[in-house]
Design a protein around this motif. Sequence first.
Motif, PDB file in Angstrom:
ATOM      1  N   UNK A 150      24.518  71.899  29.786  1.00 20.07           N
ATOM      2  CA  UNK A 150      23.061  72.035  29.709  1.00 20.07           C
ATOM      3  C   UNK A 150      22.659  72.984  28.576  1.00 20.07           C
ATOM      4  N   UNK A 151      23.382  74.094  28.442  1.00 24.62           N
ATOM      5  CA  UNK A 151      23.009  75.129  27.474  1.00 24.62           C
ATOM      6  C   UNK A 151      23.759  75.031  26.149  1.00 24.62           C
ATOM      7  N   UNK A 152      24.679  74.057  26.055  1.00 20.76           N
ATOM      8  CA  UNK A 152      25.465  73.858  24.834  1.00 20.76           C
ATOM      9  C   UNK A 152      26.229  75.136  24.455  1.00 20.76           C
ATOM     10  N   UNK A 153      26.909  75.689  25.426  1.00 20.06           N
ATOM     11  CA  UNK A 153      27.703  76.899  25.219  1.00 20.06           C
ATOM     12  C   UNK A 153      29.053  76.513  24.620  1.00 20.06           C
ATOM     13  N   UNK A 154      29.491  77.193  23.557  1.00 16.95           N
ATOM     14  CA  UNK A 154      30.774  76.867  22.919  1.00 16.95           C
ATOM     15  C   UNK A 154      31.955  76.986  23.885  1.00 16.95           C
ATOM     16  N   UNK A 155      33.024  76.249  23.605  1.00 15.25           N
ATOM     17  CA  UNK A 155      34.183  76.207  24.487  1.00 15.25           C
ATOM     18  C   UNK A 155      34.881  77.549  24.614  1.00 15.25           C
ATOM     19  N   UNK A 156      34.845  78.359  23.568  1.00 17.54           N
ATOM     20  CA  UNK A 156      35.569  79.630  23.623  1.00 17.54           C
ATOM     21  C   UNK A 156      34.792  80.711  24.368  1.00 17.54           C
TER      22      UNK A 156
END
Length: 206
Positions: free
Chosen positions: A188-194
């Motif tokens: 939903x928030x497009x948070x990076x994988x790391x």
Amino acid sequence: GCGKTHAWWSASNERGTSPIILDPRRTGKRVPGADRDQFWFGRAPRHLREISHRRKRNMNDLLDLMQSRRSIRKFTDEPVTDGQVETMLQAAMAAPSAQDLRPWHFVVIRQRQVLDEMAEVQKYAYMLERAPLAIVVCGDTEVSKKYWVEDGCAATQNLLLAATALGLGGVWISLYPKKKHQEAVREVLEIPEHVGVLCMLALGTP
């Protein structure tokens, strides 16, 4: 995505005039807030007594605040101001951090549509449907792979205490370690994988 924010804050160390340095081997009392080799004898100077009294009042206020904090799940429609958000984030970033790495990220959410989406991430997030604000607490695993969770938890506690001090209420909604909940928020928030997703907080006026 979420941008990284760092803040460094230093409180002034109010110590007043330094007392006379006396031989610490003699019978004496340590001066509150003074260096280890500074002692006073008999009744402490007035300015030092005042500092000691203020510290005691501040300590009692802090303990009262900690004991009065409650998980709040119902909110009014009153908005949370930008100033209140900034104060809460400042408190969060004043938390202790392993090796002083400070890997935390905070995502502040006000948009009603996004809050409603977040309310469906897990069944205990229902209060987001009425909350005027949510903050998602994350940690950069590239900055602190081992301790981002502990650092994020300390920051979250500080944030909730600051909310209480501001007359607001909040509740900790757990996401970590459940991958399903974490990934739903990440999408939903497009948070990076790391960047690890720890929890989200529903916040508002009780």
